[in-house]
Design a protein around this motif. Structure first.
Motif, PDB file in Angstrom:
ATOM      1  N   SER A 251       0.839  -1.198   0.000  1.00 46.64           N
ATOM      2  CA  SER A 251       0.000   0.000   0.000  1.00 46.64           C
ATOM      3  C   SER A 251       0.879   1.255   0.000  1.00 46.64           C
ATOM      4  N   GLY A 252       0.345   2.327  -0.527  1.00 50.89           N
ATOM      5  CA  GLY A 252       1.058   3.601  -0.546  1.00 50.89           C
ATOM      6  C   GLY A 252       2.357   3.507  -1.323  1.00 50.89           C
TER       7      GLY A 252
ATOM      8  N   PHE B 219       7.953   3.723   2.438  1.00 53.26           N
ATOM      9  CA  PHE B 219       7.394   4.391   3.619  1.00 53.26           C
ATOM     10  C   PHE B 219       6.658   3.367   4.484  1.00 53.26           C
TER      11      PHE B 219
ATOM     12  N   SER C  46       6.886  -0.024   5.084  1.00 56.40           N
ATOM     13  CA  SER C  46       6.325  -1.122   4.305  1.00 56.40           C
ATOM     14  C   SER C  46       7.204  -2.357   4.434  1.00 56.40           C
TER      15      SER C  46
ATOM     16  N   SER D 280       1.932   7.858  -1.415  1.00 58.47           N
ATOM     17  CA  SER D 280       1.757   7.456  -0.015  1.00 58.47           C
ATOM     18  C   SER D 280       0.466   8.045   0.559  1.00 58.47           C
ATOM     19  N   SER D 281      -0.068   7.342   1.556  1.00 57.94           N
ATOM     20  CA  SER D 281      -1.264   7.871   2.246  1.00 57.94           C
ATOM     21  C   SER D 281      -0.958   9.249   2.845  1.00 57.94           C
TER      22      SER D 281
ATOM     23  N   HIS E  99       1.431   1.955  13.474  1.00 57.40           N
ATOM     24  CA  HIS E  99       0.793   0.784  12.868  1.00 57.40           C
ATOM     25  C   HIS E  99       1.543  -0.475  13.328  1.00 57.40           C
TER      26      HIS E  99
ATOM     27  N   THR F  19      -1.734   4.959  11.936  1.00 56.98           N
ATOM     28  CA  THR F  19      -2.403   4.330  13.090  1.00 56.98           C
ATOM     29  C   THR F  19      -2.791   2.891  12.760  1.00 56.98           C
TER      30      THR F  19
ATOM     31  N   GLU G 136      -9.436  10.047   6.993  1.00 54.33           N
ATOM     32  CA  GLU G 136      -9.880   8.648   6.974  1.00 54.33           C
ATOM     33  C   GLU G 136     -10.122   8.144   5.566  1.00 54.33           C
ATOM     34  N   ASN G 137      -9.769   6.896   5.333  1.00 53.13           N
ATOM     35  CA  ASN G 137     -10.106   6.177   4.096  1.00 53.13           C
ATOM     36  C   ASN G 137      -9.810   7.001   2.847  1.00 53.13           C
TER      37      ASN G 137
ATOM     38  N   LEU H 218      -9.073   2.952   7.667  1.00 48.42           N
ATOM     39  CA  LEU H 218      -7.689   3.421   7.588  1.00 48.42           C
ATOM     40  C   LEU H 218      -7.634   4.912   7.882  1.00 48.42           C
ATOM     41  N   ASN H 219      -6.621   5.333   8.634  1.00 46.89           N
ATOM     42  CA  ASN H 219      -6.524   6.776   8.835  1.00 46.89           C
ATOM     43  C   ASN H 219      -5.113   7.247   9.125  1.00 46.89           C
ATOM     44  N   VAL H 220      -4.869   8.485   8.686  1.00 44.48           N
ATOM     45  CA  VAL H 220      -3.635   9.211   8.966  1.00 44.48           C
ATOM     46  C   VAL H 220      -4.033  10.406   9.825  1.00 44.48           C
TER      47      VAL H 220
HETATM   48  C1  LIG Z   1       1.636  -0.428   7.027  1.00 46.16           C
HETATM   49  S1  LIG Z   1       1.267   1.267   6.836  1.00 46.16           S
HETATM   50  C2  LIG Z   1       1.680   1.447   5.147  1.00 46.16           C
HETATM   51  C3  LIG Z   1       1.895   2.868   4.700  1.00 46.16           C
HETATM   52  C4  LIG Z   1       2.089   2.957   3.192  1.00 46.16           C
HETATM   53  N1  LIG Z   1       3.357   2.392   2.771  1.00 46.16           N
HETATM   54  C5  LIG Z   1       1.986   4.381   2.668  1.00 46.16           C
HETATM   55  O1  LIG Z   1       2.914   4.897   2.049  1.00 46.16           O
HETATM   56  O2  LIG Z   1       0.908   4.969   2.845  1.00 46.16           O
HETATM   57  C6  LIG Z   1      -0.495   1.280   6.808  1.00 46.16           C
HETATM   58  C7  LIG Z   1      -1.075   2.566   7.387  1.00 46.16           C
HETATM   59  O3  LIG Z   1      -1.073   3.594   6.380  1.00 46.16           O
HETATM   60  C8  LIG Z   1      -2.227   4.417   6.547  1.00 46.16           C
HETATM   61  N2  LIG Z   1      -3.068   4.301   5.338  1.00 46.16           N
HETATM   62  C9  LIG Z   1      -2.882   3.471   4.295  1.00 46.16           C
HETATM   63  N3  LIG Z   1      -3.837   3.670   3.344  1.00 46.16           N
HETATM   64  C10 LIG Z   1      -4.647   4.652   3.818  1.00 46.16           C
HETATM   65  C11 LIG Z   1      -5.803   5.314   3.329  1.00 46.16           C
HETATM   66  N4  LIG Z   1      -6.348   5.011   2.145  1.00 46.16           N
HETATM   67  N5  LIG Z   1      -6.374   6.287   4.085  1.00 46.16           N
HETATM   68  C12 LIG Z   1      -5.844   6.630   5.283  1.00 46.16           C
HETATM   69  N6  LIG Z   1      -4.753   6.042   5.796  1.00 46.16           N
HETATM   70  C13 LIG Z   1      -4.148   5.071   5.092  1.00 46.16           C
HETATM   71  C14 LIG Z   1      -2.957   3.915   7.778  1.00 46.16           C
HETATM   72  O4  LIG Z   1      -2.487   4.622   8.917  1.00 46.16           O
HETATM   73  C15 LIG Z   1      -2.519   2.457   7.792  1.00 46.16           C
HETATM   74  O5  LIG Z   1      -2.692   1.864   9.060  1.00 46.16           O
END
Ligand SMILES: C[S@@+](CC[C@H](N)C(=O)[O-])C[C@H]1O[C@@H](n2cnc3c(N)ncnc32)[C@H](O)[C@@H]1O
Length: 219
Positions: free
Chosen positions: A81-82, A86, A88, A109-110, A131, A154, A181-182, A206-208
């Protein structure tokens, strides 16, 4: 330098989750793959392709052995993801097989999308991931005390409630908190609060979290 693999392992950053945030190069690599490996959420984005699919679980040691073994016969694309650079598990793969056996395709990235959504720069931000890392909480407190702009990843238990309670109990005040969120997904929601008014705020999915020092002149 590690042992040379027959096929390089391609690690593709899939962005925050919607297909429209995938880069052209990411889509090209995914299209040419023999096998896709990733979380169910990411594999579901490609449900319409008949490429072999393998869902990851948390046993990363086993996962990496499977990736190496598959790459002897197939073009393996690992979906993360992302962005792969970052927070991962792409780091575990690169550490195991060596960068000479990998191709890394960056993704959005998110946190990039979170900052874009609130219209703020992220070149002056610092980052903490909670996380799966409760132990990082003291680092979050330290960074929030030192920096005007902190972005936090988170999970279900290391969540907004824990963050707000923990920061307040450390005597931190006067912060603005954005809850993103999301991002890019159906239930996307971006909200702005004062740190002191977060206790009853519910968050889903999912949230930042972005924590800013109030009256900060940073953009
Ligand atoms: C294991 S980390 C991976 C981060 C990823 N490599 C990046 O660059 O976004 C996963 C965390 O990223 C955040 N995240 C990933 N996708 C998201 C989304 N669509 N909306 C909000 N937060 C997200 C959340 O905090 C989630 O728990």
């Amino acid at each position: 330098m590690g042992k040379k693999l027959v096929n390089k392992i391609t690690i593709v950053g899939c962005g925050p989750g919607s297909k429209k945030h995938l880069t052209g190069l990411a889509l090209q690599r995914i299209k040419n793959a023999d096998s896709l490996i990733g979380s169910k959420r990411l594999l579901d984005l490609f449900a319409d392709t008949d490429t072999d699919k393998y869902t990851v679980n948390r046993n990363y040691k086993l996962l990496i052995m499977r990736i190496i073994s598959l790459s002897k016969r197939k073009k393996v694309v690992v979906l993360v993801s992302g962005d792969p650079g970052f927070f991962s598990y792409s780091k575990l793969i690169i550490d195991k097989v060596g960068i000479e056996n990998c191709e890394i395709i960056p993704g959005i990235s998110s946190v990039q999308l979170a900052f874009a959504s609130i219209g703020k720069t992220w070149n002056d931000a610092c980052f903490v991931s909670l996380h799966g890392r409760k132990d990082e909480f003291p680092m979050l407190v330290k960074k929030v005390k030192e920096y005007k702009k902190v972005a936090v990843l988170t999970d279900d238990s290391n969540n907004l409630k824990l963050i707000s309670k923990g920061l307040l109990s450390e005597g931190i005040r006067g912060r603005t908190v954005y809850v993103c969120e999301n991002l890019s997904l159906k239930m996307e929601r971006i909200r702005k609060f004062k740190l002191s008014s977060l206790q009853r705020v519910q968050v889903r999915g999912l949230n930042v979290i972005i924590i800013l020092e109030e009256n900060s002149s940073s953009s």
